[in-house]
Design a protein around this motif. Structure first.
Motif, mmCIF file in Angstrom:
data_model
loop_
_atom_site.group_PDB
_atom_site.id
_atom_site.type_symbol
_atom_site.label_atom_id
_atom_site.label_comp_id
_atom_site.label_asym_id
_atom_site.label_seq_id
_atom_site.Cartn_x
_atom_site.Cartn_y
_atom_site.Cartn_z
ATOM 1 N N ARG A 26 -13.889 52.725 95.539
ATOM 2 C CA ARG A 26 -13.782 51.721 96.591
ATOM 3 C C ARG A 26 -13.907 52.357 97.974
ATOM 4 N N VAL A 27 -13.257 53.530 98.121
ATOM 5 C CA VAL A 27 -13.312 54.214 99.424
ATOM 6 C C VAL A 27 -14.746 54.676 99.701
ATOM 7 N N HIS A 28 -15.422 55.240 98.699
ATOM 8 C CA HIS A 28 -16.800 55.710 98.904
ATOM 9 C C HIS A 28 -17.765 54.552 99.137
ATOM 10 N N ASP A 29 -17.471 53.382 98.577
ATOM 11 C CA ASP A 29 -18.342 52.222 98.760
ATOM 12 C C ASP A 29 -18.127 51.532 100.110
ATOM 13 N N ASP A 30 -17.078 51.876 100.788
ATOM 14 C CA ASP A 30 -16.814 51.268 102.100
ATOM 15 C C ASP A 30 -17.907 51.705 103.077
ATOM 16 N N ARG A 32 -17.958 52.000 106.278
ATOM 17 C CA ARG A 32 -17.521 52.929 107.327
ATOM 18 C C ARG A 32 -17.436 54.354 106.798
ATOM 19 N N VAL A 33 -16.964 54.496 105.553
ATOM 20 C CA VAL A 33 -16.873 55.839 104.950
ATOM 21 C C VAL A 33 -18.272 56.387 104.697
ATOM 22 N N SER A 34 -19.165 55.560 104.199
ATOM 23 C CA SER A 34 -20.533 56.056 103.946
ATOM 24 C C SER A 34 -21.230 56.407 105.261
#
Length: 156
Positions: A26-30, A32-34
């Motif tokens: 979920r964090v990697h798919d965000d 802003r994170v990408s």
């Protein structure tokens, strides 16, 4: 019995690992994170996981003191503004009461001076009327009447 607890521990660990992987996905798919991971710093941190962990821990641990400082600053600014308003209101109140006292004193002084001058005027006018009646209008009229009546008496 040991076998059963170790199997349940392994199952719990696998569930925990699966939920951890789901969270990381979920964090990697965000977006802003990408977007961050596409920058130079993100690429450097992804190639150095120990440094990335240190930065993440620093940011996580620094959030509390920074948050406390910002809360303290906000409370201080609010208290200062409210205190300034109350201080200003107290100063205006004291100034208004002082002005009211001064104006009351001036009004009392004006009334007393006016009263004293009126008393002196009345006393002076009564003294002048009694000792110098010819200086007043009534005295002049009486004087003229007495002059007109005196020749008539002399003619008789």
């Amino acid at each position: 019995m040991m076998d059963h607890s170790s199997n349940s521990d392994v199952t719990e660990f696998q569930q925990l690992w699966g939920s951890w992987n789901t969270l990381l996905d979920r964090v990697h798919d965000d977006p802003r994170v990408s977007q961050l991971m596409n920058t130079r710093i993100g690429q450097y941190l992804s190639s150095h996981p120990v440094l990335a962990l240190a930065v993440m821990l620093f940011v996580a641990m620094a959030a509390v003191p920074v948050g406390l400082f910002l809360a303290f600053a906000l409370v201080t600014i609010t208290v200062s503004a409210v205190g300034f308003v109350f201080f200003d209101a107290v100063l205006l109140f004291v100034g208004g009461v002082s002005l009211l006292c001064v104006l009351s004193g001036i009004a009392f002084f004006s009334v007393m001076v006016s009263f004293i001058f009126n008393v002196f005027y009345i006393i002076a006018s009564n003294i002048l009327k009694s000792y110098y009646p010819h200086l007043t209008k009534r005295g002049k009229v009486q004087e003229m009447q007495s002059e007109t009546s005196k020749p008539q008496k002399e003619e008789e």
